[in-house]
Design an enzyme around this catalytic site. Structure first.
Site, PDB file in Angstrom:
ATOM      1  N   ASP A  33       0.828  -1.207   0.000  1.00  0.00           N
ATOM      2  CA  ASP A  33       0.000   0.000   0.000  1.00  0.00           C
ATOM      3  C   ASP A  33       0.867   1.265   0.000  1.00  0.00           C
ATOM      4  O   ASP A  33       1.950   1.279   0.595  1.00  0.00           O
ATOM      5  CB  ASP A  33      -0.891  -0.026   1.257  1.00  0.00           C
ATOM      6  CG  ASP A  33      -2.075   0.908   1.123  1.00  0.00           C
ATOM      7  OD1 ASP A  33      -2.291   1.462   0.030  1.00  0.00           O
ATOM      8  OD2 ASP A  33      -2.780   1.091   2.131  1.00  0.00           O
ATOM      9  N   ASN A  35       1.430   3.338  -2.960  1.00  0.00           N
ATOM     10  CA  ASN A  35       2.013   3.755  -4.247  1.00  0.00           C
ATOM     11  C   ASN A  35       1.497   5.122  -4.678  1.00  0.00           C
ATOM     12  O   ASN A  35       2.254   5.973  -5.164  1.00  0.00           O
ATOM     13  CB  ASN A  35       1.658   2.755  -5.353  1.00  0.00           C
ATOM     14  CG  ASN A  35       2.293   1.409  -5.149  1.00  0.00           C
ATOM     15  OD1 ASN A  35       3.202   1.264  -4.348  1.00  0.00           O
ATOM     16  ND2 ASN A  35       1.819   0.414  -5.874  1.00  0.00           N
ATOM     17  N   GLY A  36       0.180   5.303  -4.541  1.00  0.00           N
ATOM     18  CA  GLY A  36      -0.445   6.555  -4.984  1.00  0.00           C
ATOM     19  C   GLY A  36       0.108   7.741  -4.205  1.00  0.00           C
ATOM     20  O   GLY A  36       0.492   8.771  -4.795  1.00  0.00           O
ATOM     21  N   TRP A  38       2.890   7.953  -2.598  1.00  0.00           N
ATOM     22  CA  TRP A  38       4.317   8.108  -2.905  1.00  0.00           C
ATOM     23  C   TRP A  38       4.487   8.980  -4.151  1.00  0.00           C
ATOM     24  O   TRP A  38       5.334   9.876  -4.194  1.00  0.00           O
ATOM     25  CB  TRP A  38       4.927   6.719  -3.129  1.00  0.00           C
ATOM     26  CG  TRP A  38       6.406   6.675  -3.307  1.00  0.00           C
ATOM     27  CD1 TRP A  38       7.359   6.546  -2.342  1.00  0.00           C
ATOM     28  CD2 TRP A  38       7.117   6.744  -4.567  1.00  0.00           C
ATOM     29  NE1 TRP A  38       8.613   6.524  -2.902  1.00  0.00           N
ATOM     30  CE2 TRP A  38       8.493   6.641  -4.265  1.00  0.00           C
ATOM     31  CE3 TRP A  38       6.724   6.867  -5.897  1.00  0.00           C
ATOM     32  CZ2 TRP A  38       9.480   6.662  -5.242  1.00  0.00           C
ATOM     33  CZ3 TRP A  38       7.711   6.896  -6.883  1.00  0.00           C
ATOM     34  CH2 TRP A  38       9.068   6.793  -6.549  1.00  0.00           C
ATOM     35  N   HIS A  50       2.958   3.220  -8.974  1.00  0.00           N
ATOM     36  CA  HIS A  50       2.817   1.777  -9.215  1.00  0.00           C
ATOM     37  C   HIS A  50       4.062   1.217  -9.910  1.00  0.00           C
ATOM     38  O   HIS A  50       4.507   0.114  -9.618  1.00  0.00           O
ATOM     39  CB  HIS A  50       1.570   1.505 -10.063  1.00  0.00           C
ATOM     40  CG  HIS A  50       0.284   1.858  -9.349  1.00  0.00           C
ATOM     41  ND1 HIS A  50       0.021   1.464  -8.054  1.00  0.00           N
ATOM     42  CD2 HIS A  50      -0.809   2.577  -9.744  1.00  0.00           C
ATOM     43  CE1 HIS A  50      -1.173   1.911  -7.697  1.00  0.00           C
ATOM     44  NE2 HIS A  50      -1.687   2.605  -8.695  1.00  0.00           N
ATOM     45  N   SER A  78      -7.290  -5.941  -6.343  1.00  0.00           N
ATOM     46  CA  SER A  78      -8.468  -6.538  -5.708  1.00  0.00           C
ATOM     47  C   SER A  78      -9.683  -6.437  -6.620  1.00  0.00           C
ATOM     48  O   SER A  78      -9.684  -5.693  -7.609  1.00  0.00           O
ATOM     49  CB  SER A  78      -8.765  -5.826  -4.383  1.00  0.00           C
ATOM     50  OG  SER A  78      -9.362  -4.565  -4.648  1.00  0.00           O
ATOM     51  N   THR A  79     -10.719  -7.170  -6.253  1.00  0.00           N
ATOM     52  CA  THR A  79     -11.974  -7.110  -7.024  1.00  0.00           C
ATOM     53  C   THR A  79     -12.565  -5.697  -6.952  1.00  0.00           C
ATOM     54  O   THR A  79     -13.360  -5.320  -7.806  1.00  0.00           O
ATOM     55  CB  THR A  79     -12.997  -8.133  -6.460  1.00  0.00           C
ATOM     56  OG1 THR A  79     -12.937  -8.091  -5.031  1.00  0.00           O
ATOM     57  CG2 THR A  79     -12.689  -9.532  -6.925  1.00  0.00           C
ATOM     58  N   GLU A  80     -12.182  -4.941  -5.935  1.00  0.00           N
ATOM     59  CA  GLU A  80     -12.706  -3.581  -5.770  1.00  0.00           C
ATOM     60  C   GLU A  80     -11.855  -2.549  -6.537  1.00  0.00           C
ATOM     61  O   GLU A  80     -12.307  -1.429  -6.794  1.00  0.00           O
ATOM     62  CB  GLU A  80     -12.723  -3.185  -4.275  1.00  0.00           C
ATOM     63  CG  GLU A  80     -13.789  -3.920  -3.453  1.00  0.00           C
ATOM     64  CD  GLU A  80     -13.467  -5.392  -3.220  1.00  0.00           C
ATOM     65  OE1 GLU A  80     -12.283  -5.731  -3.012  1.00  0.00           O
ATOM     66  OE2 GLU A  80     -14.399  -6.225  -3.278  1.00  0.00           O
ATOM     67  N   ARG A  84     -11.301   2.083  -9.693  1.00  0.00           N
ATOM     68  CA  ARG A  84     -10.344   3.199  -9.869  1.00  0.00           C
ATOM     69  C   ARG A  84     -10.481   3.766 -11.283  1.00  0.00           C
ATOM     70  O   ARG A  84     -11.137   3.175 -12.130  1.00  0.00           O
ATOM     71  CB  ARG A  84      -8.918   2.707  -9.612  1.00  0.00           C
ATOM     72  CG  ARG A  84      -8.746   2.294  -8.165  1.00  0.00           C
ATOM     73  CD  ARG A  84      -7.311   2.045  -7.801  1.00  0.00           C
ATOM     74  NE  ARG A  84      -7.220   1.725  -6.378  1.00  0.00           N
ATOM     75  CZ  ARG A  84      -6.155   1.875  -5.632  1.00  0.00           C
ATOM     76  NH1 ARG A  84      -5.040   2.331  -6.167  1.00  0.00           N
ATOM     77  NH2 ARG A  84      -6.162   1.562  -4.356  1.00  0.00           N
ATOM     78  N   LEU A 147      10.730 -20.636  -4.377  1.00  0.00           N
ATOM     79  CA  LEU A 147       9.734 -19.759  -3.753  1.00  0.00           C
ATOM     80  C   LEU A 147       8.365 -19.917  -4.419  1.00  0.00           C
ATOM     81  O   LEU A 147       8.258 -19.878  -5.650  1.00  0.00           O
ATOM     82  CB  LEU A 147      10.197 -18.298  -3.889  1.00  0.00           C
ATOM     83  CG  LEU A 147       9.208 -17.238  -3.396  1.00  0.00           C
ATOM     84  CD1 LEU A 147       9.104 -17.242  -1.876  1.00  0.00           C
ATOM     85  CD2 LEU A 147       9.607 -15.844  -3.897  1.00  0.00           C
TER      86      LEU A 147
HETATM   87  C1  FPP Z   1      -1.881   0.080  -3.303  1.00  0.00           C
HETATM   88  O1  FPP Z   1      -1.413   1.405  -3.326  1.00  0.00           O
HETATM   89  C2  FPP Z   1      -1.334  -0.653  -4.450  1.00  0.00           C
HETATM   90  C3  FPP Z   1      -2.074  -1.243  -5.413  1.00  0.00           C
HETATM   91  C4  FPP Z   1      -3.542  -1.204  -5.451  1.00  0.00           C
HETATM   92  C5  FPP Z   1      -1.436  -1.942  -6.547  1.00  0.00           C
HETATM   93  C6  FPP Z   1      -0.192  -2.694  -6.220  1.00  0.00           C
HETATM   94  C7  FPP Z   1       0.446  -3.108  -7.469  1.00  0.00           C
HETATM   95  C8  FPP Z   1       1.765  -3.067  -7.759  1.00  0.00           C
HETATM   96  C9  FPP Z   1       2.815  -2.729  -6.796  1.00  0.00           C
HETATM   97  C10 FPP Z   1       2.250  -3.376  -9.122  1.00  0.00           C
HETATM   98  C11 FPP Z   1       1.555  -4.435  -9.932  1.00  0.00           C
HETATM   99  C12 FPP Z   1       1.916  -5.827  -9.588  1.00  0.00           C
HETATM  100  C13 FPP Z   1       2.585  -6.697 -10.388  1.00  0.00           C
HETATM  101  C14 FPP Z   1       2.658  -8.134 -10.014  1.00  0.00           C
HETATM  102  C15 FPP Z   1       3.274  -6.291 -11.595  1.00  0.00           C
HETATM  103  P1  FPP Z   1      -2.459   2.567  -3.553  1.00  0.00           P
HETATM  104  O2  FPP Z   1      -2.550   2.834  -5.004  1.00  0.00           O
HETATM  105  O3  FPP Z   1      -3.770   2.217  -2.925  1.00  0.00           O
HETATM  106  O4  FPP Z   1      -1.765   3.761  -2.805  1.00  0.00           O
HETATM  107  P2  FPP Z   1      -2.444   4.894  -1.933  1.00  0.00           P
HETATM  108  O5  FPP Z   1      -3.117   4.222  -0.765  1.00  0.00           O
HETATM  109  O6  FPP Z   1      -1.298   5.749  -1.532  1.00  0.00           O
HETATM  110  O7  FPP Z   1      -3.423   5.601  -2.810  1.00  0.00           O
END
Ligand code: FPP
Length: 256
Positions: A33, A35-36, A38, A50, A78-80, A84, A147
């Site tokens: 969690d 990425n957004g 960041w 991402h 996720s399914t949810e 986005r 793994l």
């Molecule tokens: C949550 O951060 C992250 C996700 C919903 C996606 C995670 C996916 C990846 C890291 C890459 C894709 C995977 C593969 C296997 C290539 P968020 O977007 O909810 O961040 P935020 O809470 O800051 O908005």
């Protein structure tokens, strides 16, 4: 650059004592969690986060493999998450395809066994390339003994439980099993994670403290770890710190 680093110097720097190594979790699950946030902090679009998240993931996969962790399950979509924006979903699906195109051979060489948890066949139209890449990755690595990398994709924990209940109900209705045969083991055998050990350690980055419909059944006795680090910044050192915390936990499984 190789994604799997096995040089001796690196091993010697390990923060784990031989005793710690014995106590590492068999099955680690990660909610990646942040990425957004960041990306937003850097004035960049969420997709940039991402992309950086995929790089963090590569390092964590490599480190899990090097440490001999049996199973790593990551929450990719996720399914949810389909709710986005179109741009964000499309960026994530693009990254997914790129990941499997670019990394599969190396993962295979390192004996990683890939399993997708979730409803791949139920992905929306237009994602046929992604679907094909996911099936190909599972087929190619099915027999691998390294793994166990499980990627939760179009995954929902409640949906998974309902699906398992339906499968068992159908077997009972067809006279294949009696209702009393529906044990915890039989139930677990109908989940996407059939055959994997239960989750020992669940890591969530970015400070949030929610399960978010992830591995609801499998986390019954998982030790939970949250860190304020945003996923793209979650590196080997942060992972080591989390794992070290796990080795010091006193797990009682409901006993004393
Ligand atoms: C949550 O951060 C992250 C996700 C919903 C996606 C995670 C996916 C990846 C890291 C890459 C894709 C995977 C593969 C296997 C290539 P968020 O977007 O909810 O961040 P935020 O809470 O800051 O908005």
């Amino acid at each position: 650059m190789a994604i799997f680093g096995k040089d001796e110097a690196k091993r010697k720097q390990s923060v784990f004592s031989p005793e710690d190594l014995q106590k590492l979790p068999r099955h680690v699950a990660v909610i990646m969690d942040g990425n957004g946030r960041w990306a937003t902090k850097r004035g960049m679009p969420r997709s940039f986060g991402h992309k950086a998240g995929v790089e963090a993931l590569r390092a964590i996969i490599r480190h899990s493999s090097d440490l001999g962790i049996e199973a790593l399950t990551i929450y990719a979509f996720s399914t949810e998450n389909w709710t986005r924006s179109v741009e964000e979903v499309s960026a994530l699906m693009g990254l997914l395809l790129e990941y499997f195109t670019r990394e599969l051979d190396e993962l295979h060489r390192e004996h990683v066994c890939i399993r997708i948890l979730g409803d791949i066949s139920g992905m929306p139209k237009g994602l046929e390339k992604q679907q094909a890449a996911l099936y190909a990755a599972m087929d190619k690595t099915r027999e691998n003994t390294g793994l166990k990398l499980n990627i939760a994709l179009n995954y929902g924990g409640q949906q998974e439980i309902v699906r398992a209940a339906q499968a068992l109900a159908k077997k009972a209705a067809a006279g294949e099993i009696v209702p009393d045969a529906i044990t915890r083991e039989a139930f677990a055998g109908e989940l996407y994670t059939a055959g994997l050990p239960e989750v020992d350690f669940l890591i969530r980055t970015s400070g949030e403290m929610r399960l978010s419909n992830f591995l609801l059944y499998q986390c019954a006795y998982a030790e939970f770890y949250k860190t304020d680090i945003l996923w793209p910044d979650f590196d080997e050192a942060a992972y080591d710190e989390a794992l070290l915390t796990f080795t010091r936990r006193n797990r009682r499984f409901g006993g004393v």
